[in-house]
Design a protein around this motif. Structure first.
Motif, PDB file in Angstrom:
ATOM      1  N   SER A   1       2.249  -2.300  -6.524  1.00 19.10           N
ATOM      2  CA  SER A   1       2.988  -3.550  -6.731  1.00 19.10           C
ATOM      3  C   SER A   1       4.223  -3.577  -5.831  1.00 19.10           C
ATOM      4  O   SER A   1       4.684  -2.534  -5.346  1.00 19.10           O
ATOM      5  N   ALA A   2       4.781  -4.762  -5.650  1.00 22.89           N
ATOM      6  CA  ALA A   2       6.005  -4.903  -4.859  1.00 22.89           C
ATOM      7  C   ALA A   2       7.140  -4.123  -5.515  1.00 22.89           C
ATOM      8  O   ALA A   2       7.971  -3.518  -4.820  1.00 22.89           O
ATOM      9  N   ASP A   3       7.188  -4.097  -6.851  1.00 19.73           N
ATOM     10  CA  ASP A   3       8.233  -3.360  -7.559  1.00 19.73           C
ATOM     11  C   ASP A   3       8.111  -1.858  -7.309  1.00 19.73           C
ATOM     12  O   ASP A   3       9.094  -1.177  -7.047  1.00 19.73           O
ATOM     13  N   LYS A   4       6.898  -1.338  -7.372  1.00 17.99           N
ATOM     14  CA  LYS A   4       6.665   0.088  -7.107  1.00 17.99           C
ATOM     15  C   LYS A   4       7.039   0.416  -5.656  1.00 17.99           C
ATOM     16  O   LYS A   4       7.633   1.464  -5.375  1.00 17.99           O
ATOM     17  N   ALA A   5       6.701  -0.482  -4.737  1.00 15.74           N
ATOM     18  CA  ALA A   5       7.059  -0.278  -3.321  1.00 15.74           C
ATOM     19  C   ALA A   5       8.576  -0.193  -3.164  1.00 15.74           C
ATOM     20  O   ALA A   5       9.090   0.652  -2.429  1.00 15.74           O
ATOM     21  N   ARG A   6       9.304  -1.050  -3.867  1.00 15.53           N
ATOM     22  CA  ARG A   6      10.768  -1.023  -3.799  1.00 15.53           C
ATOM     23  C   ARG A   6      11.318   0.286  -4.355  1.00 15.53           C
ATOM     24  O   ARG A   6      12.219   0.889  -3.784  1.00 15.53           O
ATOM     25  N   GLN A   7      10.765   0.754  -5.483  1.00 16.98           N
ATOM     26  CA  GLN A   7      11.231   2.011  -6.074  1.00 16.98           C
ATOM     27  C   GLN A   7      11.013   3.179  -5.111  1.00 16.98           C
ATOM     28  O   GLN A   7      11.883   4.042  -4.960  1.00 16.98           O
ATOM     29  N   ILE A   8       9.856   3.216  -4.476  1.00 14.38           N
ATOM     30  CA  ILE A   8       9.563   4.306  -3.537  1.00 14.38           C
ATOM     31  C   ILE A   8      10.465   4.213  -2.319  1.00 14.38           C
ATOM     32  O   ILE A   8      11.007   5.223  -1.852  1.00 14.38           O
ATOM     33  N   THR A   9      10.671   2.995  -1.818  1.00 12.61           N
ATOM     34  CA  THR A   9      11.561   2.797  -0.663  1.00 12.61           C
ATOM     35  C   THR A   9      12.972   3.260  -1.001  1.00 12.61           C
ATOM     36  O   THR A   9      13.625   3.933  -0.191  1.00 12.61           O
TER      37      THR A   9
ATOM     38  N   LEU B   1       0.836  -1.194   0.000  1.00 11.91           N
ATOM     39  CA  LEU B   1       0.000   0.000   0.000  1.00 11.91           C
ATOM     40  C   LEU B   1       0.872   1.245   0.000  1.00 11.91           C
ATOM     41  O   LEU B   1       1.965   1.246   0.565  1.00 11.91           O
ATOM     42  N   LEU B   2       0.368   2.308  -0.596  1.00 14.28           N
ATOM     43  CA  LEU B   2       1.001   3.611  -0.456  1.00 14.28           C
ATOM     44  C   LEU B   2       0.197   4.344   0.603  1.00 14.28           C
ATOM     45  O   LEU B   2      -1.004   4.576   0.439  1.00 14.28           O
ATOM     46  N   VAL B   3       0.862   4.676   1.713  1.00 10.65           N
ATOM     47  CA  VAL B   3       0.186   5.189   2.910  1.00 10.65           C
ATOM     48  C   VAL B   3       0.591   6.634   3.179  1.00 10.65           C
ATOM     49  O   VAL B   3       1.775   6.968   3.204  1.00 10.65           O
ATOM     50  N   PHE B   4      -0.411   7.481   3.379  1.00 10.53           N
ATOM     51  CA  PHE B   4      -0.217   8.885   3.739  1.00 10.53           C
ATOM     52  C   PHE B   4      -0.933   9.123   5.062  1.00 10.53           C
ATOM     53  O   PHE B   4      -2.146   8.874   5.160  1.00 10.53           O
ATOM     54  N   LEU B   5      -0.208   9.607   6.059  1.00  9.00           N
ATOM     55  CA  LEU B   5      -0.805   9.944   7.353  1.00  9.00           C
ATOM     56  C   LEU B   5      -1.692   8.827   7.891  1.00  9.00           C
ATOM     57  O   LEU B   5      -2.848   9.033   8.248  1.00  9.00           O
TER      58      LEU B   5
END
Length: 98
Positions: A54-62, A42-46
């Motif tokens: 996706s897991a790939d998008k999560a890795r890129q953001i991390t 998930l992309l979480v704000f506040l």
């Protein structure tokens, strides 16, 4: 300004979920994305999930968040955290091409 954090669901709880990011857990409101299974990203704000990613998008953001943390400490060797962008030519959006 608010920065989105990629978090992974470790325990769905209906309208909320117990999620983890970098070893820390937190309760996330799931009202905007609906109940998600264990393992979902998930992309979480506040403390509110705004998007299922996706897991790939999560890795890129991390990686981008880690690069920002390192840059704030004065580090300059962060190219490896942008592997998807290094050696890629920038592209104009379609509406700006003529």
């Amino acid at each position: 300004m608010c920065i989105g954090i990629p978090m992974q669901v470790i325990e769905p709880r209906g309208e909320s979920a117990l999620c983890i990011y970098r070893g820390e857990t937190g309760l996330v409101d799931m009202m905007l994305v609906g109940e998600q299974p264990k393992g979902a990203w998930l992309l979480v704000f506040l403390d509110t999930a705004r998007e299922v990613i996706s897991a790939d998008k999560a890795r890129q953001i991390t990686d981008a968040l880690e690069a920002m943390r390192l840059a704030m400490q004065g580090e300059t060797d962060i190219d490896h955290l942008f592997a998807d962008l290094v050696e890629r030519e920038p592209e104009l959006p379609e509406h700006l091409r003529s």
